[in-house]
Design an enzyme around this catalytic site. Structure first.
Site, PDB file in Angstrom:
ATOM      1  N   TRP A  71      15.921 -17.401  -4.430  1.00 38.81           N
ATOM      2  CA  TRP A  71      15.385 -17.546  -5.791  1.00 38.81           C
ATOM      3  C   TRP A  71      16.350 -18.299  -6.687  1.00 38.81           C
ATOM      4  O   TRP A  71      15.939 -19.120  -7.512  1.00 38.81           O
ATOM      5  CB  TRP A  71      15.026 -16.180  -6.379  1.00 38.81           C
ATOM      6  CG  TRP A  71      13.929 -15.491  -5.617  1.00 38.81           C
ATOM      7  CD1 TRP A  71      14.006 -14.283  -4.988  1.00 38.81           C
ATOM      8  CD2 TRP A  71      12.585 -15.987  -5.398  1.00 38.81           C
ATOM      9  NE1 TRP A  71      12.798 -13.994  -4.391  1.00 38.81           N
ATOM     10  CE2 TRP A  71      11.919 -15.010  -4.621  1.00 38.81           C
ATOM     11  CE3 TRP A  71      11.904 -17.131  -5.762  1.00 38.81           C
ATOM     12  CZ2 TRP A  71      10.588 -15.159  -4.210  1.00 38.81           C
ATOM     13  CZ3 TRP A  71      10.588 -17.292  -5.358  1.00 38.81           C
ATOM     14  CH2 TRP A  71       9.950 -16.308  -4.601  1.00 38.81           C
TER      15      TRP A  71
ATOM     16  N   ASP B 223      17.799 -14.047 -14.053  1.00 32.80           N
ATOM     17  CA  ASP B 223      16.515 -13.654 -13.480  1.00 32.80           C
ATOM     18  C   ASP B 223      16.700 -12.219 -12.967  1.00 32.80           C
ATOM     19  O   ASP B 223      17.471 -11.989 -12.036  1.00 32.80           O
ATOM     20  CB  ASP B 223      16.175 -14.610 -12.326  1.00 32.80           C
ATOM     21  CG  ASP B 223      14.944 -14.191 -11.518  1.00 32.80           C
ATOM     22  OD1 ASP B 223      14.342 -13.147 -11.804  1.00 32.80           O
ATOM     23  OD2 ASP B 223      14.581 -14.936 -10.572  1.00 32.80           O
TER      24      ASP B 223
ATOM     25  N   LYS C 149       7.643  -6.703  -9.446  1.00 31.27           N
ATOM     26  CA  LYS C 149       8.556  -6.010  -8.544  1.00 31.27           C
ATOM     27  C   LYS C 149       8.759  -4.570  -9.015  1.00 31.27           C
ATOM     28  O   LYS C 149       8.695  -3.658  -8.224  1.00 31.27           O
ATOM     29  CB  LYS C 149       9.905  -6.726  -8.465  1.00 31.27           C
ATOM     30  CG  LYS C 149       9.816  -8.229  -8.187  1.00 31.27           C
ATOM     31  CD  LYS C 149       9.352  -8.544  -6.785  1.00 31.27           C
ATOM     32  CE  LYS C 149       8.808  -9.947  -6.618  1.00 31.27           C
ATOM     33  NZ  LYS C 149       9.775 -11.026  -6.700  1.00 31.27           N
TER      34      LYS C 149
HETATM   35  C1  LIG Z   1       9.732 -12.499  -6.638  1.00 29.39           C
HETATM   36  C2  LIG Z   1      10.841 -13.179  -7.331  1.00 29.39           C
HETATM   37  C3  LIG Z   1      10.657 -14.422  -7.953  1.00 29.39           C
HETATM   38  C4  LIG Z   1       9.351 -15.178  -7.916  1.00 29.39           C
HETATM   39  O1  LIG Z   1       8.426 -14.559  -8.735  1.00 29.39           O
HETATM   40  P1  LIG Z   1       6.998 -15.222  -9.030  1.00 29.39           P
HETATM   41  O2  LIG Z   1       6.509 -14.354 -10.139  1.00 29.39           O
HETATM   42  O3  LIG Z   1       6.213 -15.114  -7.782  1.00 29.39           O
HETATM   43  O4  LIG Z   1       7.220 -16.615  -9.448  1.00 29.39           O
HETATM   44  C5  LIG Z   1      11.733 -14.973  -8.623  1.00 29.39           C
HETATM   45  N1  LIG Z   1      12.918 -14.353  -8.686  1.00 29.39           N
HETATM   46  C6  LIG Z   1      13.125 -13.158  -8.077  1.00 29.39           C
HETATM   47  C7  LIG Z   1      14.462 -12.523  -8.180  1.00 29.39           C
HETATM   48  C8  LIG Z   1      12.099 -12.543  -7.387  1.00 29.39           C
HETATM   49  O5  LIG Z   1      12.310 -11.364  -6.796  1.00 29.39           O
END
Ligand SMILES: *Cc1c(COP(=O)(O)O)cnc(C)c1O
Length: 360
Positions: free
Chosen positions: A101, A171, A195
């Site tokens: 990511w 993030d 998540k």
């Molecule tokens: C799942 C995830 C993403 C991607 O998320 P989307 O909403 O599918 O774009 C980005 N960063 C992390 C840390 C993730 O776990």
């Protein structure tokens, strides 16, 4: 069939209480005679929902008044573009590459300016967090970017990087609301909620007000400019109403559970059960160095791909689902987010012990 123990990395388990409440309110939300799915985002009922949700997340995280809370769409991945578009005044930023990511965000930023990888743990398949105490960050970098919890590899920053005075962008998709956080250390905190916080379709971005400006890169779409969303209190266009409503319920659930300190204790207890077992198992092995282990995502392997496959199949049949590791890593991964009950982890470990005895 009853409910399974769902170890999915995302979309993931939600508190049963929240799902039941939402079911009760499905046909008639608080005497409106309609579902939240059916109501105008400009209605009084929805205005109360989004305002209450913001109030609760502010309280949970201790978000200072000089930060905006935005409820957005487009997934965490869309912020990979929005971050450089809104912040790259000098067209330069420092990225720390701790997994897929972070790498995707870094690659996206390269489209808009000079994205510099100042540290990486790619040399050991992202099984650790690099030392970030003295990074070579260019003076004129607009920000330093991290992925705070690496969903796929199961690592988490235990101390934030020394950004040397630069704005920190994080993030937090897979560790959102899992433990207390000092918001003042960040310029931007954002995450997809699927998540740990709610259903897919909502991204929450917490942004310090001085970073929300009209001075964005040329060509930035109106919708990706944070100021557009901030000026309209996340109602520039139709927001993901139903998702925001469920997030609001999850915030109330976390408050009832005792807030983020209590969540942290609950998550540490669960993770310890699993890691303690992995550390003494002769069959299963955790893949992350102990000091950087995530409380949320726990990858492990047997070292034999066929045996991994057998384990996943037998676990699924026993009601422990979504334990297959990410397609780029293999092995197994148990995601044990806030809503995973302690019994889920205890029973998984019991099952792993039995499997180990049978396959020794
Ligand atoms: C799942 C995830 C993403 C991607 O998320 P989307 O909403 O599918 O774009 C980005 N960063 C992390 C840390 C993730 O776990």
């Amino acid at each position: 069939m009853g409910r399974v123990y769902n170890f999915s990395a995302g979309p993931a388990v939600l508190p049963e209480e929240v799902l039941k409440e939402a079911a009760d309110e499905m046909l008639d939300y608080k005497g409106t005679g309609m579902s939240v799915m059916e109501m105008s985002h400009r209605s009084k009922a929805f205005d109360d929902i989004i305002k209450e949700a913001e109030k609760d997340i502010r309280e949970l995280m201790g978000i200072p008044d000089n930060y905006k809370v935005l409820f957005l769409q487009g997934g965490a991945s869309q912020q990979f573009s929005a971050v450089p578009m809104n912040l790259m005044k000098n067209k330069k930023a420092a990225y720390i590459i701790t997994g897929q990511w972070a790498k995707k965000a870094y690659q996206e930023a390269q489209k808009y300016g000079e994205a510099i990888a100042v540290a990486s743990s790619a040399d050991k398949t992202f099984s650790y967090i690099p030392d970030c105490s003295d990074l070579d960050i260019p003076e004129d970098a607009d920000y330093v970017y991290i992925c705070e919890n690496n969903t796929i590899y199961g690592t988490k920053y235990k101390t934030l990087p020394n950004t040397k005075g630069h704005t920190l962008v994080a993030d937090v998709s897979s560790c959102f609301l899992s433990e207390p956080v000092d918001v003042t250390k960040y310029g931007v905190i954002y995450g997809g909620v699927q998540k740990n916080v709610g259903p897919a379709g909502v991204v929450i971005a917490i942004i310090r007000e001085d970073l929300i400006t009209d001075d964005v890169l040329d060509g930035t779409p109106t919708m990706l400019k944070w100021k557009t969303q901030a000026d309209a209190d996340s109602l520039y266009n139709t927001p993901p109403c139903y998702g925001i409503y469920i997030c609001g319920k999850v915030f109330k659930w976390i408050k009832k559970m005792g807030g983020l300190e209590a969540m942290k204790a609950h998550n540490e207890k669960k993770a310890k059960i699993l890691y303690d077992y992995l550390d003494q198992s002769k069959l299963f092995k955790g893949t992350v160095v102990p000091e950087d282990r995530s409380l949320m995502n726990v990858p492990f392997v047997t070292g034999d791909a066929e045996l991994d496959k057998k384990f996943v199949a037998e676990a699924t049949a026993a009601g422990f689902v979504n334990l297959k590791g990410h397609r780029t890593v293999g092995g197994m991964r148990a995601s044990i987010y806030n809503a995973m009950p302690i019994e889920g982890v205890e029973k998984l470990v019991e099952f792993m012990k039995k499997f180990e005895a049978e396959n020794a």
